[in-house]
Enzyme design. Structure first.
Site, mmCIF file in Angstrom:
data_model
loop_
_atom_site.group_PDB
_atom_site.id
_atom_site.type_symbol
_atom_site.label_atom_id
_atom_site.label_comp_id
_atom_site.label_asym_id
_atom_site.label_seq_id
_atom_site.Cartn_x
_atom_site.Cartn_y
_atom_site.Cartn_z
ATOM 1 N N HIS A 86 16.150 -11.441 91.278
ATOM 2 C CA HIS A 86 14.745 -11.039 91.319
ATOM 3 C C HIS A 86 13.948 -11.889 92.302
ATOM 4 C CE1 HIS A 86 14.666 -8.903 87.150
ATOM 5 N NE2 HIS A 86 15.602 -8.436 87.949
ATOM 6 N N GLU A 88 11.047 -13.220 91.910
ATOM 7 C CA GLU A 88 10.497 -14.406 91.247
ATOM 8 C C GLU A 88 11.539 -15.528 91.213
ATOM 9 O OE1 GLU A 88 9.123 -10.856 88.613
ATOM 10 O OE2 GLU A 88 10.744 -11.285 90.017
ATOM 11 N N CYS A 123 9.880 -9.389 84.115
ATOM 12 C CA CYS A 123 10.867 -9.194 83.047
ATOM 13 C C CYS A 123 10.912 -10.429 82.143
ATOM 14 C CB CYS A 123 12.245 -8.884 83.628
ATOM 15 S SG CYS A 123 13.131 -10.308 84.297
ATOM 16 N N CYS A 126 12.551 -13.599 83.817
ATOM 17 C CA CYS A 126 11.679 -14.212 84.825
ATOM 18 C C CYS A 126 10.446 -14.843 84.184
ATOM 19 C CB CYS A 126 11.277 -13.190 85.882
ATOM 20 S SG CYS A 126 12.647 -12.753 86.990
#
Length: 145
Positions: A86, A88, A123, A126
Site C-alpha cells: 500500500h 501508506e 485499511c 495501514c
C-alpha cells in the site's frame, strides 16, 4: 488569484505521486509531512525488484481468480492476496521514525477502471501502522461529485 491551502497543496502532491502506481485498477499516493516539510512519499505497487502488474500487463488478483467485486475492491480488502504494497506502507518505510512522530499523512486515490478520483479509506492494517508510527493526522482527498 486565491492561494490554495496547505492541505490542498499536499493532497495535489499525493495525487501526483499516485501516478507512479503499478496497479492496473487503482492508483494510490501518500505524502507524509512534518513541520511543513515532505519527509516521505509512497505509492501502491509490487515490492521492489518484483514484477509489477503494469509491466506484466495483467492484474494479479484477476489472473489468480481473487474476488474483485465492489466489496472486495475496497482498499485493503484483499490485502493478504494482492501482491501490492500500500501507498501508506511505502511512505512509512521511506521515512525515519523521528520524522513520523506528530506528522500528517496525505492520501489520494484514483480508480483507473472508472476513470475518476475516489475517496481513500485507510485499511485496518495501514491504520494500525500509521498510529503506531506516531502520525497524528490523516487527510484524504475529498471527492466532489
Amino acid at each position: 488569484m486565491e492561494r490554495i491551502s496547505k492541505d490542498d497543496y499536499y493532497l495535489q502532491i499525493a495525487a501526483a505521486v499516485s501516478a507512479r502506481s503499478t496497479c492496473l485498477r487503482k492508483h494510490y499516493g501518500a505524502v507524509i509531512v512534518k513541520n511543513d516539510r515532505i519527509v516521505a512519499t509512497g505509492y501502491n505497487g509490487s515490492p521492489r525488484g518484483e514484477a509489477n502488474c503494469c509491466d506484466v500487463g495483467a492484474c494479479y488478483c484477476r489472473t489468480h481468480e481473487l474476488p474483485i467485486d465492489a466489496a472486495a475492491a475496497q482498499h485493503g480488502a484483499q490485502y493478504g492476496s494482492c501482491v501490492a504494497v500500500h501507498a501508506e506502507q511505502n511512505a512509512l518505510i521511506n521515512a525515519s521514525a523521528q520524522d513520523l512522530q506528530g506528522a500528517t499523512i496525505y492520501l489520494a486515490g484514483y480508480d483507473v477502471t472508472r476513470d475518476c478520483w475516489i475517496e481513500v479509506k485507510v485499511c485496518n492494517i495501514c491504520d494500525r501502522m500509521i498510529r503506531n508510527a506516531g502520525i497524528t493526522r490523516v487527510v484524504g482527498r475529498t471527492v466532489v461529485r
